[in-house]
Design a protein around this motif. Sequence first.
Motif, PDB file in Angstrom:
ATOM      1  N   ARG A  26       7.552   9.191  11.981  1.00 16.84           N
ATOM      2  CA  ARG A  26       8.228   9.912  10.785  1.00 16.84           C
ATOM      3  C   ARG A  26       7.955   9.095   9.596  1.00 16.84           C
ATOM      4  NH1 ARG A  26      14.192  11.140  11.127  1.00 16.84           N
ATOM      5  NH2 ARG A  26      13.542  12.275  13.103  1.00 16.84           N
ATOM      6  N   ASN A  27       7.982   7.802   9.612  1.00 17.36           N
ATOM      7  CA  ASN A  27       7.913   7.186   8.373  1.00 17.36           C
ATOM      8  C   ASN A  27       6.619   6.260   8.200  1.00 17.36           C
ATOM      9  OD1 ASN A  27      10.867   7.526   7.567  1.00 17.36           O
ATOM     10  ND2 ASN A  27      11.216   6.260   9.481  1.00 17.36           N
ATOM     11  N   ALA A  28       5.654   6.516   9.432  1.00 15.84           N
ATOM     12  CA  ALA A  28       4.406   5.621   9.337  1.00 15.84           C
ATOM     13  C   ALA A  28       3.426   6.186   8.116  1.00 15.84           C
ATOM     14  CB  ALA A  28       3.839   5.729  10.523  1.00 15.84           C
ATOM     15  N   LYS A  29       2.928   4.811   7.583  1.00 10.87           N
ATOM     16  CA  LYS A  29       1.849   5.167   6.284  1.00 10.87           C
ATOM     17  C   LYS A  29       0.547   4.315   6.827  1.00 10.87           C
ATOM     18  CE  LYS A  29       4.520   7.034   3.246  1.00 10.87           C
ATOM     19  NZ  LYS A  29       5.838   6.697   3.315  1.00 10.87           N
ATOM     20  N   ALA A  30      -0.462   4.639   6.280  1.00 13.96           N
ATOM     21  CA  ALA A  30      -1.738   3.999   6.600  1.00 13.96           C
ATOM     22  C   ALA A  30      -1.578   2.495   6.044  1.00 13.96           C
ATOM     23  CB  ALA A  30      -2.820   4.482   5.996  1.00 13.96           C
ATOM     24  N   GLY A  31      -1.970   1.672   7.119  1.00 12.38           N
ATOM     25  CA  GLY A  31      -1.814   0.252   6.632  1.00 12.38           C
ATOM     26  C   GLY A  31      -0.860  -0.432   7.253  1.00 12.38           C
ATOM     27  N   GLN A  32       0.235   0.270   7.788  1.00 12.08           N
ATOM     28  CA  GLN A  32       1.379  -0.505   8.315  1.00 12.08           C
ATOM     29  C   GLN A  32       1.042  -0.852  10.219  1.00 12.08           C
ATOM     30  OE1 GLN A  32       4.060   2.432   7.080  1.00 12.08           O
ATOM     31  NE2 GLN A  32       5.217   0.743   6.174  1.00 12.08           N
ATOM     32  N   PHE A  33       2.197  -1.450  10.421  1.00 14.72           N
ATOM     33  CA  PHE A  33       1.979  -2.031  11.756  1.00 14.72           C
ATOM     34  C   PHE A  33       3.246  -2.055  12.491  1.00 14.72           C
ATOM     35  CE2 PHE A  33       3.372  -5.813   9.518  1.00 14.72           C
ATOM     36  CZ  PHE A  33       4.185  -6.597  10.440  1.00 14.72           C
ATOM     37  N   HIS A  91       3.873  -3.454   4.289  1.00 13.81           N
ATOM     38  CA  HIS A  91       3.579  -2.417   3.157  1.00 13.81           C
ATOM     39  C   HIS A  91       2.452  -1.600   3.683  1.00 13.81           C
ATOM     40  CE1 HIS A  91       5.949  -4.721   0.203  1.00 13.81           C
ATOM     41  NE2 HIS A  91       5.447  -5.719   0.645  1.00 13.81           N
ATOM     42  N   GLU A  92       2.546  -0.233   3.127  1.00 14.37           N
ATOM     43  CA  GLU A  92       1.380   0.716   3.251  1.00 14.37           C
ATOM     44  C   GLU A  92       0.314   0.361   2.335  1.00 14.37           C
ATOM     45  OE1 GLU A  92       4.432   3.773   1.376  1.00 14.37           O
ATOM     46  OE2 GLU A  92       2.609   4.451   0.752  1.00 14.37           O
ATOM     47  N   THR A 207     -11.440  -7.101  -3.034  1.00 14.49           N
ATOM     48  CA  THR A 207     -11.453  -7.107  -1.358  1.00 14.49           C
ATOM     49  C   THR A 207     -10.249  -7.084  -0.824  1.00 14.49           C
ATOM     50  OG1 THR A 207     -13.706  -8.026  -1.796  1.00 14.49           O
ATOM     51  CG2 THR A 207     -12.622  -8.065   0.297  1.00 14.49           C
ATOM     52  N   ILE A 208      -9.809  -6.147  -0.184  1.00 12.57           N
ATOM     53  CA  ILE A 208      -8.594  -6.296   0.462  1.00 12.57           C
ATOM     54  C   ILE A 208      -8.768  -6.502   1.960  1.00 12.57           C
ATOM     55  CG2 ILE A 208      -6.377  -4.899   1.047  1.00 12.57           C
ATOM     56  CD1 ILE A 208      -6.557  -5.363  -1.992  1.00 12.57           C
ATOM     57  N   VAL A 209      -7.838  -7.487   2.457  1.00 14.60           N
ATOM     58  CA  VAL A 209      -7.951  -7.963   3.922  1.00 14.60           C
ATOM     59  C   VAL A 209      -6.678  -7.381   4.688  1.00 14.60           C
ATOM     60  CG1 VAL A 209      -9.956  -9.347   3.848  1.00 14.60           C
ATOM     61  CG2 VAL A 209      -7.702 -10.248   3.922  1.00 14.60           C
ATOM     62  N   SER A 210      -6.639  -7.140   5.856  1.00 17.50           N
ATOM     63  CA  SER A 210      -5.317  -6.903   6.628  1.00 17.50           C
ATOM     64  C   SER A 210      -5.444  -7.941   7.771  1.00 17.50           C
ATOM     65  CB  SER A 210      -5.492  -5.599   7.051  1.00 17.50           C
ATOM     66  OG  SER A 210      -4.372  -5.315   8.053  1.00 17.50           O
ATOM     67  N   LEU A 211      -4.187  -8.775   7.723  1.00 16.55           N
ATOM     68  CA  LEU A 211      -4.049  -9.910   8.572  1.00 16.55           C
ATOM     69  C   LEU A 211      -3.257  -9.694   9.857  1.00 16.55           C
ATOM     70  CD1 LEU A 211      -3.722 -12.765   6.029  1.00 16.55           C
ATOM     71  CD2 LEU A 211      -5.841 -12.079   7.169  1.00 16.55           C
ATOM     72  N   ASN A 212      -3.828  -9.955  10.884  1.00 14.90           N
ATOM     73  CA  ASN A 212      -2.786  -9.485  12.054  1.00 14.90           C
ATOM     74  C   ASN A 212      -2.520 -10.892  12.772  1.00 14.90           C
ATOM     75  OD1 ASN A 212      -1.433  -8.070  13.882  1.00 14.90           O
ATOM     76  ND2 ASN A 212      -3.272  -6.923  14.511  1.00 14.90           N
ATOM     77  N   CYS A 237       4.329 -10.211   7.647  1.00 13.05           N
ATOM     78  CA  CYS A 237       5.100  -9.191   8.182  1.00 13.05           C
ATOM     79  C   CYS A 237       5.696  -8.572   7.039  1.00 13.05           C
ATOM     80  CB  CYS A 237       6.029  -9.399   9.174  1.00 13.05           C
ATOM     81  SG  CYS A 237       7.391 -10.602   8.699  1.00 13.05           S
ATOM     82  N   VAL A 238       6.284  -9.279   5.809  1.00  9.83           N
ATOM     83  CA  VAL A 238       6.952  -8.724   4.903  1.00  9.83           C
ATOM     84  C   VAL A 238       6.308  -8.637   3.585  1.00  9.83           C
ATOM     85  CG1 VAL A 238       9.390  -9.040   5.663  1.00  9.83           C
ATOM     86  CG2 VAL A 238       8.264 -10.747   4.180  1.00  9.83           C
TER      87      VAL A 238
END
Length: 273
Positions: A26-33, A91-92, A207-212, A237-238
């Motif tokens: 219900r609350n999910a947005k692109a980019g979140q985990f 963050h989304e 350039t945006i990267v997404s770290l896991n 995470c935050v």
Amino acid sequence: MYRILRKQALSENIKLMEIEAPLVARNAKAGQFIILRVDEKGERIPLTIADFNKEKGTITIIFAEVGYTTQKLGCLNEGDAVLDFVGPLGHESEIDNFGHVVCIGGGVGIAPMFPITRELYKAGNRVTSIIGARCKDLLFWEEEMRAVSQTLHVTTDDGSYGRHGFVTQVLQEMIDQGEKIDLVYAIGPLPMMRAVAEVTRPYGIKTIVSLNSIMVDGTGMCGACRVTVGGETKFTCVDGPEFDGHLVDFAEQMRRAQIFKDEEARARAAGSC
Ligand code: FES
């Protein structure tokens, strides 16, 4: 418990699972985990959301069975459940009409790149996507990415499909040919994201990267997911998971990822389905 409604093998060791988690969806947005735990003895692992369906109340995750926990997760089947499924976290993605956006997904990173690409496409951007994998068998969601891009390039490291080479070569050629690029998004292995950031740095292309990263609590309390960005300590995470790729200390991230390799190998050897 969070039930697995659908399981699909995208390649020999890449699995897709659609998990029933209405509140998360219900609350999910692109980019979140999300962070999940398979059972009470399991470790917590972060996985970026590959897709979500608010009506069905499901979250789709895609993971490579590269470690003990992902192998254990991969052993579960439709009808089984995971114990914890916490999210959406982080963050989304910032979605806007930036102009010409290049979305780059490498390996299993194609999965989290998909919802972001879809939202950027819906926002009216001209989207060029570049997806790559080590070989044809490890490539997935080509048609899904094509459906949300004006142009799609496909590369494989070994030349078994698409163009022989790396995603960065396509990006460099676009720049050399004078293509105006307003924003680059890159999600994939750390060396790939670092290489993308190095290609765009001389031209000042954002350039945006997404770290896991390695994560434990996912709430900013434990410090496990720390990363240095622009000389400051951030918590993935935050504060993330997306950061300015030109500011991330990739060398430090790669050293940290290496620390647990031996323990991981021992754990993998000890257990399988
Ligand atoms: Fe613990 Fe981010 S996972 S601070």
